[in-house]
Design a protein around this motif. Structure first.
Motif, PDB file in Angstrom:
ATOM      1  N   ALA A   6      50.897 -43.454  55.579  1.00  0.00           N
ATOM      2  CA  ALA A   6      49.361 -43.825  55.460  1.00  0.00           C
ATOM      3  C   ALA A   6      49.407 -45.389  55.618  1.00  0.00           C
ATOM      4  O   ALA A   6      50.097 -46.120  54.867  1.00  0.00           O
ATOM      5  N   GLN A   7      48.734 -45.843  56.538  1.00  0.00           N
ATOM      6  CA  GLN A   7      48.891 -47.298  56.997  1.00  0.00           C
ATOM      7  C   GLN A   7      47.841 -48.153  56.369  1.00  0.00           C
ATOM      8  O   GLN A   7      46.844 -47.607  55.601  1.00  0.00           O
TER       9      GLN A   7
ATOM     10  N   ARG B 219      46.264 -55.811  57.813  1.00  0.00           N
ATOM     11  CA  ARG B 219      47.476 -55.974  58.872  1.00  0.00           C
ATOM     12  C   ARG B 219      48.106 -57.567  58.362  1.00  0.00           C
ATOM     13  O   ARG B 219      47.511 -58.461  58.322  1.00  0.00           O
ATOM     14  N   ALA B 220      49.551 -57.449  58.423  1.00  0.00           N
ATOM     15  CA  ALA B 220      50.440 -58.545  58.126  1.00  0.00           C
ATOM     16  C   ALA B 220      50.558 -59.709  59.245  1.00  0.00           C
ATOM     17  O   ALA B 220      50.417 -60.786  58.789  1.00  0.00           O
ATOM     18  N   ASP B 221      50.952 -59.540  60.213  1.00  0.00           N
ATOM     19  CA  ASP B 221      51.468 -60.411  61.113  1.00  0.00           C
ATOM     20  C   ASP B 221      50.825 -61.782  61.308  1.00  0.00           C
ATOM     21  O   ASP B 221      51.371 -62.707  61.345  1.00  0.00           O
TER      22      ASP B 221
ATOM     23  N   GLY C 283      46.032 -61.312  48.763  1.00  0.00           N
ATOM     24  CA  GLY C 283      45.636 -60.558  50.092  1.00  0.00           C
ATOM     25  C   GLY C 283      45.125 -59.271  49.832  1.00  0.00           C
ATOM     26  O   GLY C 283      45.119 -58.613  48.933  1.00  0.00           O
ATOM     27  N   MET C 284      44.384 -58.808  51.105  1.00  0.00           N
ATOM     28  CA  MET C 284      43.878 -57.558  50.899  1.00  0.00           C
ATOM     29  C   MET C 284      45.201 -56.506  50.794  1.00  0.00           C
ATOM     30  O   MET C 284      45.016 -55.904  49.743  1.00  0.00           O
ATOM     31  N   LEU C 285      46.292 -57.032  51.412  1.00  0.00           N
ATOM     32  CA  LEU C 285      47.527 -56.255  50.865  1.00  0.00           C
ATOM     33  C   LEU C 285      48.520 -57.198  50.839  1.00  0.00           C
ATOM     34  O   LEU C 285      48.455 -58.517  50.958  1.00  0.00           O
ATOM     35  N   GLN C 286      49.788 -56.812  50.247  1.00  0.00           N
ATOM     36  CA  GLN C 286      50.802 -57.940  50.207  1.00  0.00           C
ATOM     37  C   GLN C 286      51.345 -57.855  51.734  1.00  0.00           C
ATOM     38  O   GLN C 286      51.829 -56.694  52.139  1.00  0.00           O
ATOM     39  N   TYR C 287      51.487 -58.775  52.161  1.00  0.00           N
ATOM     40  CA  TYR C 287      51.944 -59.030  53.841  1.00  0.00           C
ATOM     41  C   TYR C 287      53.468 -58.860  54.035  1.00  0.00           C
ATOM     42  O   TYR C 287      53.880 -58.439  55.153  1.00  0.00           O
ATOM     43  N   ASP C 288      54.039 -59.471  53.059  1.00  0.00           N
ATOM     44  CA  ASP C 288      55.789 -59.390  53.380  1.00  0.00           C
ATOM     45  C   ASP C 288      56.229 -59.127  51.999  1.00  0.00           C
ATOM     46  O   ASP C 288      56.388 -59.957  51.056  1.00  0.00           O
ATOM     47  N   GLY C 289      56.818 -58.006  52.069  1.00  0.00           N
ATOM     48  CA  GLY C 289      57.403 -57.267  50.712  1.00  0.00           C
ATOM     49  C   GLY C 289      58.633 -57.978  50.552  1.00  0.00           C
ATOM     50  O   GLY C 289      59.152 -58.324  49.348  1.00  0.00           O
ATOM     51  N   GLU C 290      59.391 -58.476  51.569  1.00  0.00           N
ATOM     52  CA  GLU C 290      60.608 -59.263  51.205  1.00  0.00           C
ATOM     53  C   GLU C 290      60.375 -60.463  50.609  1.00  0.00           C
ATOM     54  O   GLU C 290      60.892 -61.056  49.519  1.00  0.00           O
TER      55      GLU C 290
ATOM     56  N   VAL D 288      45.481 -54.253  47.230  1.00  0.00           N
ATOM     57  CA  VAL D 288      46.052 -52.999  47.566  1.00  0.00           C
ATOM     58  C   VAL D 288      47.355 -53.009  47.819  1.00  0.00           C
ATOM     59  O   VAL D 288      47.851 -53.612  48.893  1.00  0.00           O
ATOM     60  N   SER D 289      48.049 -51.946  47.477  1.00  0.00           N
ATOM     61  CA  SER D 289      49.711 -51.846  47.786  1.00  0.00           C
ATOM     62  C   SER D 289      49.668 -51.375  49.105  1.00  0.00           C
ATOM     63  O   SER D 289      49.072 -50.509  49.467  1.00  0.00           O
ATOM     64  N   PRO D 290      50.783 -52.192  49.727  1.00  0.00           N
ATOM     65  CA  PRO D 290      51.116 -51.838  51.002  1.00  0.00           C
ATOM     66  C   PRO D 290      51.844 -50.535  51.227  1.00  0.00           C
ATOM     67  O   PRO D 290      52.352 -49.936  50.116  1.00  0.00           O
ATOM     68  N   PRO D 291      51.932 -49.831  52.506  1.00  0.00           N
ATOM     69  CA  PRO D 291      52.700 -48.760  52.391  1.00  0.00           C
ATOM     70  C   PRO D 291      54.207 -49.000  52.095  1.00  0.00           C
ATOM     71  O   PRO D 291      54.694 -50.005  52.364  1.00  0.00           O
TER      72      PRO D 291
END
Ligand SMILES: O=C(O)[C@H](O)COP(=O)(O)O
Ligand SMILES: [Mn+2]
Ligand SMILES: [Mn+2]
Length: 558
Positions: free
Chosen positions: A96-97, A285-287, A316-323, A332-335
């Motif tokens: 789920a994206q 979306r992250a990029d 962020g709406m999501l975390q964009y870079d998990g690393e 919101v937690s990213p996939p």
């Protein structure tokens, strides 16, 4: 996965397919399959290599789904995009994206219960909440209805002063549609004001010129946004955002509107970001948000002079870079895209080369590897980025760096130092987004030539190729009615489609190293991009993990 949660990385040997073949994995960005007509640039262009692959149907060429639920998006109406497409290609499973995860979090109200929301909401009483993001219903980076729900949600939960910093689209949606989106937002903000919330648009600009650069191609883009959003400074000042967009559209399209700020009757910006404020970037979306996230979050930041670095609470709406754990706070937690095919293959000794030019470099590395930057094993992997042209729209140079990508891939293949050589060829997509039909035809030809270079090299080393795409774009350049007829604007001009499509994409396999009898199965008619990973693993001589989407190929007994 074992019961202890430990991943067993060892892949089983494929019972019939050999190891040791060089496999080229070619992703044509924005290359879908459509009926032939004058607005199908792939059809119009000379594409002898891709045409010849199609001759291999149905055993060596077929179509796969690249949009909607097949790539983890909410509905069949959601066109595919690079993020979800490369995620599916690399991960071999459907996650789920972001679009869907945000929908769910808003619907359940969970978005307001997490740490990220608590963090920003502490500013609501005494400071301003800024919302920065792409304003459209494209569903690729963000969605207007999500912004609307968020505005309602934060105001119900105590936000008293809200400033929205809009980035106009025209890339995932029709050019010109930004006027309507800004009008809708203005209506919503007016209703909030009636309820006593001081809510306004504070700044704006076209996404490709302001803020939404990616992969550090051009920091000036982010700086222009910073100046408007944070400093409240821009070359254009208006008292009304609808008027701003209408006026600035006289000399630019939605994607490239210059930055503007909204000012009050004293010519003072209504919403610079200052100490104590909260900021949310509402793209999922992250990029194209990572660069701004860095500027907002990193104390030591030297990509441009920020002039002022306000002490804010940023999520962020999501975390964009998990690393990079960027941003550290998010709503919101990213996939959680784990155990990607890239990681498995490297851990099974597959020496991997990946290459594209800057604007798509992260697609075959970061997105491919489940939104993870960096190598799994730097001794076995090499990722090469060819610098993209900066400061132009790609219809001006539609060949882009296709030739250079083809050369790099060719050299990597001929060096025999790699087992997998993976590239993204951007032309169909990047030029398709400009809406320039003639230039897109040139772009498709260039992409086809790059494919030829790679297939020729595979021929020389006795290897295997897999040629596919991440979603459609160049195969349809006009908006159509239900029966497929091109639509026109009131003034008689064609409605140009700058966005992706919901059409399927081709996948072709071949090369002298392909074992006899390998062919596409007939029993996976609904196959999509997520089925490609298991297929590629097979071609490297392995069986994919059991929870991967099934392989597209079988080995017929001759
Ligand atoms: O970011 C972009 O350029 C477009 O919104 C989507 O294109 P992509 O998904 O091919 O990157
Ligand atoms: Mn793409
Ligand atoms: Mn695109």
């Amino acid at each position: 996965m074992g019961s202890s949660g430990q991943v067993s990385w060892k892949l089983e040997d494929h019972p019939k397919l050999p190891k040791g073949k060089t496999v080229a994995v070619v992703v044509l960005d924005g290359w879908g399959e459509n009926k032939p007509d004058e607005y199908n640039c792939i059809h119009v262009a000379q594409t002898p290599t891709m045409d010849s692959l199609k001759q291999g149907a149905p055993e060596k060429w077929r179509l796969v789904k690249a949009h909607g639920p097949a790539v983890g998006l909410p509905t069949e109406d959601d066109m595919g995009n690079s993020e979800v497409g490369h995620n599916a290609l690399g991960a071999g499973r459907i996650f789920a994206q972001g679009a869907k995860l945000v929908d769910q979090a808003l619907a359940s109200g969970k978005i307001y219960e997490g740490e990220g929301f608590k963090y920003i909401s502490e500013c609501f009483q005494n400071a301003t909440l800024h919302l920065i993001g792409l304003l459209s219903d494209g569903g690729v980076h963000s969605r207007l209805d999500q912004l609307q729900l968020l505005l309602k949600g934060v105001s119900e939960r105590g936000a008293k002063r809200i400033r929205v910093h809009v980035l106009t689209d025209g890339r995932d949606v029709l050019d010109g549609s930004s006027v309507g989106f800004v009008e809708t937002l203005e209506n919503d903000l007016a209703k909030l004001r009636e309820k006593g919330v001081d809510a306004k648009i504070a700044s704006g600009g076209g996404r490709m010129y302001v803020t939404m650069d990616r992969y550090e191609n051009d920091w000036d883009v982010v700086k222009r946004g910073w100046d408007a959003q944070v400093l409240g400074e821009a070359p254009y000042k208006f008292t009304n955002a609808v008027e701003a967009v209408k006026k600035l559209r006289e000399n630019a399209n939605d994607q490239y509107l210059p930055p503007f700020v909204i000012v009050d009757e004293n010519n003072k910006a209504v919403g610079p970001i200052v100490d104590g404020d909260a900021v949310v970037t509402f793209n999922f979306r992250a990029d194209r948000m990572v660069m701004l996230a860095k500027a907002l979050e990193y104390p030591d930041f030297d990509k441009f002079d920020r002039v002022r670095f306000p002490k804010i609470r940023y999520a962020g709406m999501l975390q964009y870079d998990g690393e990079l754990k960027l941003p550290s706070k998010y709503l919101v937690s990213p996939p959680e895209i784990d155990r990607t095919s890239g990681e498995y293959l490297v851990k099974n000794g597959i020496r991997t080369f990946a290459c594209s030019e800057t604007v798509k470099f992260g697609h075959v590395t970061f997105f491919w590897n489940g939104n993870r930057s960096g190598y799994f094993n730097s001794e076995l992997e090499e990722y090469v980025e060819i610098p993209s042209d900066v400061g132009i729209t790609f219809n001006v140079k539609p060949n882009m760096k296709a030739l250079e990508i083809g050369e790099k891939a060719r050299d990597a293949i001929l060096s025999r130092k790699f087992d997998q050589v993976r590239v993204n060829i951007p032309n169909g997509d990047m030029v398709g987004h400009t809406g320039d039909i003639q230039a897109t035809v040139v772009a498709c030809k260039a992409a086809d030539e790059a494919v030829k270079m790679i297939l020729d090299a595979i021929e020389q080393v006795g290897g295997i190729y897999v040629v596919t795409a991440d979603h459609g774009n160049a195969e349809d350049m006009v908006k159509r009615n239900k029966s497929g007829q091109p639509l026109k604007h009131k003034n008689g001009e064609l409605q140009i489609l700058t966005s992706h499509t919901c059409l399927p994409v081709p996948i072709a396999i071949g090369g002298p190293g392909l074992a006899p009898g390998v062919r596409f199965r007939k029993d996976v008619p609904t196959g999509g991009l997520a089925n490609v990973a298991a297929t590629v693993m097979n071609l490297h001589g392995f069986v994919a993990p059991s929870d991967y989407e099934t392989t597209l190929i079988e080995v017929a007994d001759n």
